[in-house]
Design a protein around this motif. Structure first.
Motif, PDB file in Angstrom:
ATOM      1  N   THR A   1      32.400 -52.036  39.096  1.00  0.00           N
ATOM      2  CA  THR A   1      33.867 -51.595  38.892  1.00  0.00           C
ATOM      3  C   THR A   1      33.810 -50.318  38.316  1.00  0.00           C
ATOM      4  OG1 THR A   1      34.652 -53.819  38.429  1.00  0.00           O
ATOM      5  CG2 THR A   1      36.217 -51.985  37.884  1.00  0.00           C
ATOM      6  N   TYR A   2      34.685 -49.209  38.835  1.00  0.00           N
ATOM      7  CA  TYR A   2      34.758 -47.921  38.352  1.00  0.00           C
ATOM      8  C   TYR A   2      36.219 -47.798  38.155  1.00  0.00           C
ATOM      9  CZ  TYR A   2      34.586 -42.986  37.907  1.00  0.00           C
ATOM     10  OH  TYR A   2      34.156 -41.558  37.486  1.00  0.00           O
ATOM     11  N   ASP A   3      36.629 -47.023  36.911  1.00  0.00           N
ATOM     12  CA  ASP A   3      37.921 -46.981  36.382  1.00  0.00           C
ATOM     13  C   ASP A   3      38.304 -45.340  36.935  1.00  0.00           C
ATOM     14  OD1 ASP A   3      40.432 -46.647  35.452  1.00  0.00           O
ATOM     15  OD2 ASP A   3      39.870 -47.603  33.549  1.00  0.00           O
ATOM     16  N   TYR A   4      38.872 -45.286  37.976  1.00  0.00           N
ATOM     17  CA  TYR A   4      39.178 -43.945  38.518  1.00  0.00           C
ATOM     18  C   TYR A   4      40.393 -43.263  37.424  1.00  0.00           C
ATOM     19  CZ  TYR A   4      36.465 -44.731  42.581  1.00  0.00           C
ATOM     20  OH  TYR A   4      35.777 -45.136  43.641  1.00  0.00           O
ATOM     21  N   ASN A   5      41.193 -44.304  36.921  1.00  0.00           N
ATOM     22  CA  ASN A   5      42.060 -43.154  36.048  1.00  0.00           C
ATOM     23  C   ASN A   5      41.612 -42.609  34.852  1.00  0.00           C
ATOM     24  OD1 ASN A   5      44.574 -44.196  37.802  1.00  0.00           O
ATOM     25  ND2 ASN A   5      44.220 -46.133  37.031  1.00  0.00           N
ATOM     26  N   ASN A   6      40.622 -43.233  34.372  1.00  0.00           N
ATOM     27  CA  ASN A   6      40.089 -42.904  33.166  1.00  0.00           C
ATOM     28  C   ASN A   6      38.328 -42.506  33.359  1.00  0.00           C
ATOM     29  OD1 ASN A   6      42.205 -43.767  31.282  1.00  0.00           O
ATOM     30  ND2 ASN A   6      41.515 -45.851  31.847  1.00  0.00           N
ATOM     31  N   SER A   7      38.018 -42.333  34.521  1.00  0.00           N
ATOM     32  CA  SER A   7      36.754 -42.007  34.958  1.00  0.00           C
ATOM     33  C   SER A   7      35.665 -42.526  33.981  1.00  0.00           C
ATOM     34  CB  SER A   7      36.536 -40.558  34.854  1.00  0.00           C
ATOM     35  OG  SER A   7      37.623 -39.728  35.676  1.00  0.00           O
ATOM     36  N   THR A   8      35.915 -43.771  33.714  1.00  0.00           N
ATOM     37  CA  THR A   8      34.808 -44.800  33.080  1.00  0.00           C
ATOM     38  C   THR A   8      34.354 -45.712  33.675  1.00  0.00           C
ATOM     39  OG1 THR A   8      36.804 -46.037  32.138  1.00  0.00           O
ATOM     40  CG2 THR A   8      36.126 -44.254  30.793  1.00  0.00           C
ATOM     41  N   GLU A   9      33.244 -46.519  33.363  1.00  0.00           N
ATOM     42  CA  GLU A   9      32.516 -47.446  34.167  1.00  0.00           C
ATOM     43  C   GLU A   9      32.836 -48.758  33.164  1.00  0.00           C
ATOM     44  OE1 GLU A   9      28.183 -46.683  32.217  1.00  0.00           O
ATOM     45  OE2 GLU A   9      28.878 -45.164  33.696  1.00  0.00           O
ATOM     46  N   THR A  10      32.855 -49.784  33.947  1.00  0.00           N
ATOM     47  CA  THR A  10      32.797 -51.241  33.047  1.00  0.00           C
ATOM     48  C   THR A  10      31.564 -51.851  33.058  1.00  0.00           C
ATOM     49  OG1 THR A  10      33.608 -52.446  34.845  1.00  0.00           O
ATOM     50  CG2 THR A  10      35.259 -51.382  33.450  1.00  0.00           C
ATOM     51  N   GLU A  11      30.616 -51.505  34.226  1.00  0.00           N
ATOM     52  CA  GLU A  11      29.184 -52.189  34.226  1.00  0.00           C
ATOM     53  C   GLU A  11      28.172 -51.183  34.471  1.00  0.00           C
ATOM     54  OE1 GLU A  11      29.659 -55.928  36.838  1.00  0.00           O
ATOM     55  OE2 GLU A  11      31.413 -54.436  37.444  1.00  0.00           O
ATOM     56  N   ASN A  12      26.939 -51.593  33.938  1.00  0.00           N
ATOM     57  CA  ASN A  12      25.905 -50.875  34.032  1.00  0.00           C
ATOM     58  C   ASN A  12      24.640 -51.625  34.076  1.00  0.00           C
ATOM     59  OD1 ASN A  12      23.450 -49.116  32.647  1.00  0.00           O
ATOM     60  ND2 ASN A  12      25.003 -47.677  33.565  1.00  0.00           N
ATOM     61  N   LEU A  13      23.661 -51.378  35.111  1.00  0.00           N
ATOM     62  CA  LEU A  13      22.463 -51.873  35.204  1.00  0.00           C
ATOM     63  C   LEU A  13      21.321 -50.590  35.163  1.00  0.00           C
ATOM     64  CD1 LEU A  13      20.715 -54.507  35.976  1.00  0.00           C
ATOM     65  CD2 LEU A  13      20.973 -53.860  38.396  1.00  0.00           C
ATOM     66  N   SER A  14      20.425 -51.108  34.472  1.00  0.00           N
ATOM     67  CA  SER A  14      19.341 -50.004  34.209  1.00  0.00           C
ATOM     68  C   SER A  14      18.213 -50.569  33.956  1.00  0.00           C
ATOM     69  CB  SER A  14      19.715 -48.840  32.868  1.00  0.00           C
ATOM     70  OG  SER A  14      19.729 -49.754  31.888  1.00  0.00           O
ATOM     71  N   ILE A  15      17.022 -49.802  34.339  1.00  0.00           N
ATOM     72  CA  ILE A  15      15.712 -50.191  33.958  1.00  0.00           C
ATOM     73  C   ILE A  15      14.911 -49.386  32.960  1.00  0.00           C
ATOM     74  CG2 ILE A  15      13.436 -50.738  35.097  1.00  0.00           C
ATOM     75  CD1 ILE A  15      14.670 -51.132  37.696  1.00  0.00           C
TER      76      ILE A  15
END
Length: 1000
Positions: free
Chosen positions: A339-353
């Motif tokens: 999910t990407y919040d376009y109104n606030n330009s924020t992310e709710t999820e992140n996957l990283s290695i």
């Protein structure tokens, strides 16, 4: 050493806690973002490659892609100016699936791979084509060709066996000679042999054909592995289409146009500016679209309608990791599954290695981290405000309710007075229903909910101002309440140890009348089966490291091996796909977002009636929204024995050896399997399936099965899209509930002793639906003559509506505006003149009706006979007139019997002269021959003539005078009585008159 490890663990935990308590962070514009966000200060000239956007073709296993899109964006003007969008695709060499053949030229075109040519064979060079001696480029002719088959699957065929290819082709094998390892391979198209060769082990059978202006090229190649155990084994097939795709300069594809084509590439640009209006979708080219978000600043992403099997399997995949793109972090900008919040330009999820440098084939424990933050999600019934949601692997979950605040309605929950969070207690729950579409129900109706719940609209109370609602669980009442318009019906239960509302229903209107109705504006339901996300809980290969009231953090507890050609489940619906290659390439994908996820259903289609010794075609497809798409590579089993995999058309052939019952099963990784049973026909009646004419989503109805005599049949197995839905009872009936997804479904009925019956079931979207329920068509329609059609329009749907009803005939269109409530009808009439004979059709509300029109009889005018008859009539009239004249002459002669005979002849002659013209010489000779005696007689006759004779007509007088003049002009004879002056003495009047009568 142990002390150092303890400090390190504390340090890691501190970092995790900081991340957990932080609000959703502003998303960084990371490499490979599919999203373009003006608030992220992204470059105004931006390029999308297949590695970052799944709408462009990418062969993950071979690491080959050819397309990219570059845009120069005028953000302040919300547009892309002329020629500022450029699409470029360049051909690449790619290995055949049967790798010993080497390579062919491939080019991506609008998200799909196409054949672009062969490279002349060079022994041992895998970049060339081993079965051709020519360099062939289709791009030089501005054409490319679809690739129909490219497989290295092994296929075993017995003598006489057949394998189906594409475009009507098939191959058969015969004349086995195992001692020499040879047999005959025959290629047929539409039943006609086009090529037949005697082949042996490890040989390639090639069929060439002349295509367009390119020349003769191989269109089908088949590799024969060997002949073993009375089986011919084929392990390579390549086929291209014989119909080309035009890519010539000037070709338009939606907003783009081909501007350049050469031997290696195709270039397209936008000939007109592209407007990026707020909250709009722009079709750039074919299935590739720009979705502009509803934000004040320009924000958009590229989306697509999946086309290839791979894209359909991984439609929302993230950025591809490879040796050339070592990005190891994914959020909502470069992974549509998050999910990407376009109104606030924020992310709710992140996957990283958490690995520096290039990855190996193994990710160590706790090197993979997944973080998800709770956020406010708006109810689909917007008057309820919001609830707290959280995503797990891109899948939406319920986390809690927010205490109602009238001054902040949009961010709180309308039907609760407390903060009911189940996330803080280590639980989340699936959202089962979130419906905000108002629907109308009659009193007595039952509304089907989830998890065994039903809501009955029992009756109206308080003088019709309230609706009495009864909620049942598995048939047992759990709550009953009377609700007025604008009020909520709320039922609470325990979820993960916390009591919260699990069902909310908003009553928007109550109406009492001849047909009492209740309108429901919103329904919300969550599952009571909670998902445990407490600290230490394992979900797949991930474990919850931290649980807070607003966030969750997961890490991998064990090493993850990135084995080639595998899908690795991380947690719930979040997985990694690793390409089948020696080079490491992988990407994350969200199974629940894909149309081909594990929850996506398959359909297997077998002919309705099968007979012993029949060769039948089985087709496997999967549900794509409201439609079905064919599926290649699906394994088909008959009575638990595999018969092979489906081709590019989703088809596979099978020979029914003997009478009996056959169980057909289709399965493929990532899909739910499906089984259908068929019995060979014994020549009995064909089963008939009877269902209502109009079926809406979630409707409950009765389905009957009858024989051809309309007698109900018991014990009939009924299937929907291959899945068993019931067996008819003693009344030949089963109860069916329609799917919630509108679309077309295939019903089949099967019972030993009967021919299988089938019927299409169309499920309509819930709402109003205007249809023709009665129509009177003309029985004796004639071209050119006005026909009148009477029809009844009925709103067979669930809601009142106003619609324009368009009636279309062959030469006339008429539109009428109707407002109809549920069940209300309107009679209409329509007239037009058919112009052509045969079947004439009339279209109304997507329904077509036909009737027969006959040709108007033509009256042939017999001009030939009219002309002949006219001539005959003229002759008859002439004859009658002649007879009348002779009759008159006879009567006149009777009245004047003393008239000399010669006079009569003279008169006859005069009549003929009048008809055919006079002969002056004859007249003169007659006058000259008149003797003095006859003259005297004439004079005597003249004296006796009455005054009536003097009234002769003027033409007669002229004739007499002419005759007299003729006589006078003659020289007198020697015995003349005239004087020497040669002038006759003047006659008396009576003599003149007698002379005239005589002449007459």
């Amino acid at each position: 050493m142990i002390k150092k490890m303890k400090y390190l663990s504390l340090f890691v935990l501190l970092g995790l806690l900081i991340a957990a308590f932080a609000a959703p962070a502003a998303a960084a514009a990371i490499k490979g973002s599919n999203v373009w966000d003006q608030d992220q200060s992204m470059a105004t000239t931006y390029t999308w490659t297949p590695a970052m956007y799944s709408g462009l073709w990418y062969d993950y296993d071979n690491g080959v892609y050819t397309e990219n899109i570059t845009m120069t964006i005028a953000a302040s003007d919300r547009q892309i100016n002329v020629n500022n969008t450029e699409y470029i695709t360049e051909y690449q060499n790619i290995r055949f699936a049967y790798s010993d053949w080497g390579s062919y030229r491939v080019i991506g075109w609008l998200g799909e791979p196409y054949f672009a040519g062969y490279t002349r064979s060079s022994s041992g060079n895998n970049s060339t084509t081993q079965f051709t001696s020519s360099n062939i480029s289709t791009l030089s002719d501005e054409r490319i060709y679809p690739i129909l088959m490219n497989t290295d699957d092994e296929i075993s065929l017995s003598s006489g066996g057949k394998h189906t290819l594409e475009n009507g082709y098939n191959i058969t094998v015969s004349d086995f000679n195992e001692s020499s390892g040879k047999f005959t391979l025959t290629l047929q198209k539409n039943g006609n042999t086009v090529l037949e060769e005697n082949v042996s082990n490890n040989t390639t059978f090639v069929y060439e054909k002349s295509l367009d202006d390119i020349g003769t090229i191989p269109v089908i190649a088949v590799h024969v592995k060997n002949l073993s155990s009375s089986k011919a084994v084929i392990n390579g097939i390549f086929q291209i289409s014989e119909s080309s795709t035009d890519v010539s300069v000037g070709k338009s594809v939606n907003a783009m146009e081909v501007t350049k084509v050469n031997d290696t590439a195709i270039v397209m640009k936008n000939p007109s500016r592209i407007k990026l209006n707020r909250d709009s979708t722009v079709t750039l080219m074919d299935h590739i679209k720009i979705e502009v978000k509803d934000t004040s600043k320009l924000k958009f992403e590229l989306i697509s309608d999946p086309k290839t099997d791979t894209e359909k399997t991984y439609p929302d995949r993230g950025m591809v990791y490879s040796s050339s793109n070592t990005n190891k972090s994914w959020n909502g900008m470069n992974f549509p599954g998050f999910t990407y919040d376009y109104n606030n330009s924020t992310e709710t999820e992140n996957l990283s290695i958490d690995v520096s440098g290039t990855l190996s084939r193994s990710i160590s424990a706790k090197q993979l981290m997944y973080t998800t933050n709770a956020y406010n999600e708006t109810f689909n019934y917007s008057d309820w405000g919001s609830y707290q949601a959280i995503n797990l692997g891109g899948d939406n979950y319920f986390a809690g309710y927010l205490k109602y605040n009238s001054s902040n309605k949009n961010n709180t929950t309308n039907f609760t007075d407390s903060n009911d969070s189940i996330l803080k207690d280590g639980s989340v729950s699936k959202v089962l229903i979130n419906n905000g579409t108002e629907k109308q129900y009659s009193v007595g109706s039952n509304i089907s909910l989830q998890d065994g719940y039903t809501l009955q609209i029992s009756n109206l109370t308080s003088n019709g101002s309230k609706a009495n609602l009864i909620l049942k669980k598995d048939g047992t009442s759990v709550k009953e309440s009377s609700v007025s318009s604008g009020e909520n019906f709320v039922y609470e239960a325990s979820v993960g140890g916390t009591v919260v509302p699990i069902i909310a229903v908003r009553v928007t209107n109550v109406f009492e009348g001849t047909s009492s109705v209740v309108k429901i504006g919103g329904i919300f339901q969550i599952s009571t089966s909670a998902t445990d996300v407490g600290s230490g809980t394992k979900l797949g290969n991930m474990q919850v490291e931290y649980t807070g009231s607003t966030a969750l953090i997961f890490v991998n507890t064990n090493a993850i091996n990135l084995t080639s050609g595998t899908n690795i489940t991380l947690m719930e619906n979040l997985s990694l796909h690793v390409a089948d290659s020696d080079s490491l390439r992988f990407f994350p994908f969200n199974q629940s977002a894909g149309n081909n996820s594990s929850t996506s259903s398959l359909r297997i289609e077998v002919p309705d009636t099968i007979y012993p010794n029949d060769n039948i075609t089985i087709v496997v497809s999967y549900r794509d929204g409201s439609s079905w798409e064919v599926l290649s590579g699906a394994t088909v089993k008959v009575n638990n024995s595999s018969i092979g995999t489906t081709n590019f058309s989703g088809a596979i052939s099978f020979t029914v050896n003997s009478a009996g019952t056959y169980e057909f099963k289709a399965e493929k990784s990532g899909y739910s399997s499906v089984t259908v049973s068929k019995s060979t026909s014994e020549g009995g009646d064909e089963l008939q399936i009877v269902i209502p004419d109009f079926i809406f989503a979630e409707d409950s109805f009765r389905l009957y099965v009858t024989d051809e005599n309309n007698t109900n049949v018991t014990g009939v197995g009924v299937y929907k899209d291959g899945g068993h839905i019931g067996t008819t009872n003693d009344n030949g009936m089963i109860n069916v509930t329609a799917d919630s997804t509108p679309g077309t479904y295939k019903l089949t009925a099967n019972k030993t002793g009967y021919a299988t019956g089938s019927k299409e079931m169309i499920v309509l979207e819930y709402g109003p639906y205007f249809a023709v329920t009665n129509i009177t068509l003309p029985e004796d329609a004639i071209t050119g003559k006005t026909v009148k059609i009477a029809l009844t329009i009925e709103n067979v749907g669930k809601e009142k509506d106003t619609q324009n009803i368009t009636i279309v005939a062959e030469n006339k269109t008429e539109t009428k505006k109707l407002t109809l409530d549920t069940g209300e009808t309107k009679n209409l009439t329509f007239s037009f003149k058919p112009e052509t004979s045969g079947n004439s059709s009339i279209e109304v509300t997507n329904q077509t009706f036909t009737f027969e029109v006959t040709e108007k009889e033509k009256i042939e005018i017999p001009w030939k006979w009219i002309l002949v008859g006219g001539i005959i009539l003229i002759l008859i009239v002439g004859a009658i007139l002649a007879l009348m004249y002779y009759k008159e002459m006879e009567e006149e002669e009777k009245k004047n019997p003393k008239r000399p005979v010669k006079g009569k002849e003279t008169e006859s002659k005069g009549f003929l002269s009048g008809l055919f013209g006079s002969d002056s010489k004859t007249d003169k000779s007659k006058t000259k021959s008149a003797s003095p005696a006859s003259k005297t007689a004439s004079k005597q006759t003249a004296k006796q003539t009455t005054s009536k004779s003097a009234a002769s007509s003027k033409p007669a007088q002229k004739t007499t005078q002419s005759a007299s003049q003729s006589t006078a002009s003659k020289p007198k004879s020697s015995g003349s009585r005239f004087s020497s002056s040669n002038k006759a003495p003047e006659l008396k009047n009576s003599q003149k008159k007698a002379r005239k009568d005589e002449k007459k």
